[in-house]
Design an enzyme around this catalytic site. Structure first.
Site, PDB file in Angstrom:
ATOM      1  N   GLY A  47       0.779  -1.225   0.000  1.00 31.35           N
ATOM      2  CA  GLY A  47       0.000   0.000   0.000  1.00 31.35           C
ATOM      3  C   GLY A  47       0.814   1.281   0.000  1.00 31.35           C
ATOM      4  O   GLY A  47       0.264   2.365  -0.128  1.00 31.35           O
ATOM      5  N   HIS A  74      16.102  13.232 -12.438  1.00 37.19           N
ATOM      6  CA  HIS A  74      15.442  11.942 -12.253  1.00 37.19           C
ATOM      7  C   HIS A  74      14.843  11.831 -10.849  1.00 37.19           C
ATOM      8  O   HIS A  74      15.353  12.420  -9.900  1.00 37.19           O
ATOM      9  CB  HIS A  74      16.427  10.794 -12.498  1.00 37.19           C
ATOM     10  CG  HIS A  74      16.651  10.523 -13.956  1.00 37.19           C
ATOM     11  ND1 HIS A  74      17.775   9.867 -14.426  1.00 37.19           N
ATOM     12  CD2 HIS A  74      15.906  10.808 -15.050  1.00 37.19           C
ATOM     13  CE1 HIS A  74      17.699   9.770 -15.743  1.00 37.19           C
ATOM     14  NE2 HIS A  74      16.577  10.330 -16.141  1.00 37.19           N
ATOM     15  N   ASP A 193      29.289   7.105  -8.702  1.00 32.71           N
ATOM     16  CA  ASP A 193      28.201   6.238  -9.158  1.00 32.71           C
ATOM     17  C   ASP A 193      28.683   4.799  -9.323  1.00 32.71           C
ATOM     18  O   ASP A 193      29.698   4.531  -9.965  1.00 32.71           O
ATOM     19  CB  ASP A 193      27.701   6.794 -10.498  1.00 32.71           C
ATOM     20  CG  ASP A 193      26.543   6.011 -11.095  1.00 32.71           C
ATOM     21  OD1 ASP A 193      25.961   5.167 -10.390  1.00 32.71           O
ATOM     22  OD2 ASP A 193      26.214   6.262 -12.266  1.00 32.71           O
ATOM     23  N   SER A 231      11.310   9.866 -18.124  1.00 34.53           N
ATOM     24  CA  SER A 231      12.398  10.790 -17.795  1.00 34.53           C
ATOM     25  C   SER A 231      13.609  10.632 -18.720  1.00 34.53           C
ATOM     26  O   SER A 231      14.521  11.464 -18.692  1.00 34.53           O
ATOM     27  CB  SER A 231      12.851  10.561 -16.348  1.00 34.53           C
ATOM     28  OG  SER A 231      13.291   9.225 -16.173  1.00 34.53           O
ATOM     29  N   HIS A 366      24.419   4.969 -17.207  1.00 29.96           N
ATOM     30  CA  HIS A 366      25.427   4.856 -16.153  1.00 29.96           C
ATOM     31  C   HIS A 366      26.735   4.268 -16.685  1.00 29.96           C
ATOM     32  O   HIS A 366      26.733   3.423 -17.582  1.00 29.96           O
ATOM     33  CB  HIS A 366      24.907   3.973 -15.016  1.00 29.96           C
ATOM     34  CG  HIS A 366      23.667   4.501 -14.369  1.00 29.96           C
ATOM     35  ND1 HIS A 366      23.689   5.379 -13.313  1.00 29.96           N
ATOM     36  CD2 HIS A 366      22.353   4.298 -14.654  1.00 29.96           C
ATOM     37  CE1 HIS A 366      22.459   5.683 -12.964  1.00 29.96           C
ATOM     38  NE2 HIS A 366      21.619   5.031 -13.760  1.00 29.96           N
ATOM     39  N   HIS A 388      25.549   5.141  -4.791  1.00 29.93           N
ATOM     40  CA  HIS A 388      24.510   4.764  -5.766  1.00 29.93           C
ATOM     41  C   HIS A 388      24.567   3.275  -6.078  1.00 29.93           C
ATOM     42  O   HIS A 388      24.688   2.872  -7.226  1.00 29.93           O
ATOM     43  CB  HIS A 388      24.659   5.541  -7.083  1.00 29.93           C
ATOM     44  CG  HIS A 388      24.690   7.022  -6.934  1.00 29.93           C
ATOM     45  ND1 HIS A 388      24.831   7.883  -7.995  1.00 29.93           N
ATOM     46  CD2 HIS A 388      24.615   7.813  -5.837  1.00 29.93           C
ATOM     47  CE1 HIS A 388      24.844   9.125  -7.556  1.00 29.93           C
ATOM     48  NE2 HIS A 388      24.708   9.109  -6.253  1.00 29.93           N
TER      49      HIS A 388
END
Length: 564
Positions: A47, A74, A193, A231, A366, A388
């Site tokens: 939910g 993003h 990243d 996006s 990426h 990340h």
């Protein structure tokens, strides 16, 4: 002698997980936040709509906060900003396109858009003794940046999401020259990243995906449906270019797709010929070979446009054997089953389906291993903070850096809330602040916790049984009931024997309490719940949530109503 001030880096999200990227940088009385993103709930968070970072530490120190600095537009980097700003008043600094996307969010949340400040690449913003510089990088959305945070202790480069694409469709490759200049001057730390660190080699160029689209569009005679992230505006542009080459009209399906294309077009980040875009309701007015539909739903989201098409529930598009569906994305971990279900439904319809394992229709935004190595070579950081990524990705990132000659003791594998303190000569992990998940359910922020989730899980797996009785407070005799209502446990009409026996169990439990002179409502409820639970499990091997509702009556008036 005054105590030496330290530069503190505190991730609140994005470590040991994908998404929810958010990091605090602190020097003395100056504080900034790098990104402020969300993630989506896992299958255990029943939910829940979205998940945002726990901002308790920043809220407790909000007098020091000089702004949020955003790498790109993003959701996993900007999605939590509206929720954060409802409790903390600060400015948001970002690029032009990110500003446009945020303004749309601020309008939806009733926030002041004047708090969003546009910053051009290579420009700096000062917050006390900290200085933030935006440096252009390639990613799957225009106006993506790395952010260099300069302090008296040294400079930390937050790469944000990046790749080394030297043939980007917008003509703006990663600014390797400026990044190399930072490295030449001496970079204290790299916050890098890790999303694709497990992939060897280089990422595919977006231009290659565009070439694939042109090839496919030239071979297909029916309608073309391309599903991609709303996006991923570079991908959207590639689809539009290919459609225009073959004189096809483009219809947009999905609210986020429509909003993002509108904003990017208005700001000049999408180039679309006049009359290329048409409304979905007008698709029926064109021949199949004149139409391309740009759709959301690459992850099999239940209410997305592509899923509705696959379920034959879409209002304007009824798919058939002549249609070609292109899934232009990769699977987000955890979504594989939903994606496969969508593909199977499309297969049953008879559509021609193309996805990344069959053709070069997706390029990650990426960096892969060789691109990450290049970032190291350009920056030669003293310290590395892999970011990340989940645990395995952060560990792989560490191994990659060690292979390149970095000392293991100079690499910090962090968890959300960890505090790393830097001086000019050292870096140490020192303590932890409150961090974790805050669940957003509808308009409620943080009011759904582990207990509520546990109850939801219990209800979803085992169902509910409500038992109600009424008794006289003075005589302690049963006046009404027991009445039993079952939801998600058994169908009452087909299990009358179980229900009748359950009523007998409740009566015996009540009589037992009276015999033992148990008068407290809470104890009566407990006895009923335990006896009924034992009976149902012995009979059916099931454990529903049992909710006793007990009413006391005195002089024909309800004296007390009590439930679980």
């Amino acid at each position: 002698m005054s105590k030496e001030k330290k530069l503190r880096v505190i991730p609140l999200g994005g470590l040991q997980e994908i998404g929810k990227n958010c990091t605090v940088v602190e020097y003395g009385n100056d504080m900034v936040m790098i990104d402020c993103g969300l993630t989506f709930p896992d299958e255990e968070m029943l939910g829940v709509d979205i998940v945002i970072p726990d901002f308790t530490y920043v809220e407790e120190n909000k007098n020091k906060l000089g702004g949020i600095f955003v790498t790109h537009g993003h959701e996993d980097h900007i999605g939590a900003i509206p929720y954060f700003l409802k409790n903390v008043d600060t400015n948001v600094y970002c690029s032009k396109l990110t500003k446009g996307l945020l303004e749309n969010k601020f309008k939806e949340h009733g926030l002041n858009p004047n708090k969003i400040k546009m910053v051009n690449v290579n420009n700096k913003v000062k917050v006390g003794e900290l200085s933030m510089e935006f440096i252009r990088v390639s990613h799957s959305i225009p106006d993506s940046c790395s952010i260099a945070v300069k302090s008296p202790v040294g400079t930390i480069l937050f790469t944000g999401d990046f790749k080394m694409d030297f043939t980007p469709i917008d003509g703006d490759p990663t600014d390797v020259q400026r990044i190399a200049e930072l490295g030449k001057r001496g970079l204290l730390a790299l916050f890098a990243d890790s999303t694709n660190v497990e992939r060897p080699g280089h990422s595919v160029s977006e231009k290659d995906v565009g070439d694939t689209f042109i090839k496919i569009f030239g071979q297909v005679s029916g309608r073309i449906i391309v599903a991609t992230f709303a996006s991923n505006l570079h991908r959207v542009q590639q689809v539009i270019y290919a459609a225009e080459k073959y004189n096809r009209k483009v219809a947009l399906s999905g609210r986020s797709m429509i909003n993002n294309v509108r904003i990017a077009s208005e700001l000049g980040y999408l180039h679309v010929k006049t009359n290329t875009l048409i409304d979905m309701k007008n698709v029926k007015n064109y021949a199949d070979d004149e139409v391309v539909v740009l759709s959301t739903g690459t992850q099999g989201e239940p209410l997305s446009a592509l899923t509705r098409m696959a379920n034959r529930e879409h209002k304007q598009i009824s798919l058939n054997e002549s249609d070609t569906v292109i899934l232009s994305s990769s699977a987000i971990p955890g979504n594989e089953i939903a994606i496969n279900n969508t593909i199977n439904k499309l297969t049953k319809i008879g559509c021609n389906i193309i996805y990344s394992s069959l053709a070069k229709v997706h390029a990650s935004g990426h960096a892969c291993q060789e691109e990450i190595k290049l970032m190291y070579q350009l920056t030669t950081p003293k310290y590395l903070l892999p970011a990340h990524g989940e645990a395995r990705q952060l560990q792989t990132h560490e191994n990659l850096a060690i292979d390149m000659g970095m000392k293991k003791e100079n690499i910090f594998i962090l968890e959300n809330g960890d505090v790393v303190e830097f001086t000019k000569k050292s870096a140490t992990k020192n303590g932890k602040v409150q961090a974790g998940n805050v669940l957003v359910d509808g308009s409620g922020i943080g009011d759904v916790g582990n207990i509520v989730l546990k109850d939801r899980k219990h209800l979803s797996e085992d169902g509910l049984m409500v038992v109600s009785i009424t008794f006289d407070r003075n005589t302690q005799t049963l006046l009404a009931g027991p009445e039993i209502v079952s939801r998600g446990f058994v169908y009452v009409k087909e299990n009358q024997d179980i229900i009748e026996n359950a009523k007998e169990v409740v009566i015996r439990s009540f009589e037992k309490c009276q015999k033992e002179e148990i008068r407290a409502i809470s104890q009566i409820k407990y006895q009923i719940r335990e006896d009924l639970k034992s009976y149902l499990y012995n009979e059916l091997g099931r454990d529903p949530m049992i909710l006793p509702v007990i009413s006391e009556v005195e002089n024909n008036e309800i004296y007390k109503l009590s439930s679980y």
